[in-house]
Scaffold this motif. Sequence first.
Motif, PDB file in Angstrom:
ATOM      1  N   VAL A 214      -8.348   9.045  -6.257  1.00  0.00           N
ATOM      2  CA  VAL A 214      -7.535   9.660  -7.213  1.00  0.00           C
ATOM      3  C   VAL A 214      -8.436  10.843  -7.534  1.00  0.00           C
ATOM      4  O   VAL A 214      -9.271  10.733  -8.409  1.00  0.00           O
TER       5      VAL A 214
ATOM      6  N   TRP B   9       0.654  11.693  -8.087  1.00  0.00           N
ATOM      7  CA  TRP B   9      -0.693  12.438  -8.779  1.00  0.00           C
ATOM      8  C   TRP B   9      -0.332  13.937  -8.585  1.00  0.00           C
ATOM      9  O   TRP B   9      -1.185  14.778  -9.565  1.00  0.00           O
TER      10      TRP B   9
ATOM     11  N   LEU C 209       0.052  11.999  -3.688  1.00  0.00           N
ATOM     12  CA  LEU C 209      -0.040  10.462  -3.618  1.00  0.00           C
ATOM     13  C   LEU C 209       0.508   9.831  -4.638  1.00  0.00           C
ATOM     14  O   LEU C 209       0.683  10.193  -5.864  1.00  0.00           O
TER      15      LEU C 209
ATOM     16  N   GLY D   6      -4.024   5.392  -5.129  1.00  0.00           N
ATOM     17  CA  GLY D   6      -3.154   5.942  -5.944  1.00  0.00           C
ATOM     18  C   GLY D   6      -3.013   5.235  -7.135  1.00  0.00           C
ATOM     19  O   GLY D   6      -2.100   5.398  -8.182  1.00  0.00           O
TER      20      GLY D   6
END
Length: 290
Positions: free
Chosen positions: A116, A137, A145, A193
């Motif tokens: 991430v 995200w 994601l 994620g």
Amino acid sequence: MAKRKMVLGVLTMVVLALGLGACKRNDGQSITIVGSSALQPLVEAAGEQYSNDNLGVFINVQGGGSGTGLSQIQEGAVGIGTSDLFASEKTGIKASKLVDHRVAVVGVTPVVNKKVNVKNLSISQLRQIFTGEITNWRQVGGKNLPIVIVNRAQGSGTRATFERWVMAGQPAIAAQEQDSTGMVRQIVASTPGAISYMAFSYVDKSIKPLAVDHVAPTAANVHTNRWKIWAYEHMYTHGPARGLNKRFIDYVLSNNIQNTLVKQMGYIPVRDMRVERDVNGKVTAVRGNE
């Protein structure tokens, strides 16, 4: 013959003395400590060290969450119940029957999978992720994601701490729940994620902690309440601590353990705090540190 009997008699006395000495060292005492998984690593390490220094004493440490620790100590089923919560915060617990021993402070941080590419979230963004309003995200500056939430189970003191200081009364979206912080870490590390939260002491290189409102999750920021997601670590006894319970709590609070294990394992000695926070969340400066 008389000389032989005398020698045998002396040997018998020596053996008896050694046996009595061993009994003195090995008295078979034990206590069971149940509750907070956030505090569990410290109690286990301190318990092992205490047992090594006191032959025959066994410290049995189990997790189960703060709710379990408080209910078990209230029922008198264990010697010490550990909790990330004040006893009065937990429904069904008669706090007046328990005695609180604050042994450390724990910071709680959001953590994400290392892939991430986000380093900071505002408190509002963090809340919106856990309420399900933000689901990808890229909505917070990351890549495309999907967000995968991993929550702690109901009854977890870590979850209660996170919800109190992040969620502001809003319910978290239904998501997978885990009793074990170690399992949470494993899932976050292996799931693209993923996001969750845990005590500072559980964070390792397999996952990535996030800053919140550009404040880093560090002990120094907890000291002054710049980092607000933290809680006291409590050891509760049913009535005043006595016997082995008292000796072990005093051991955990000793300068030796506070200055070594507590700090080395990512916890914060209460004496290092520059603020105090009561059960209602009121923060005041510690006398002498204003």
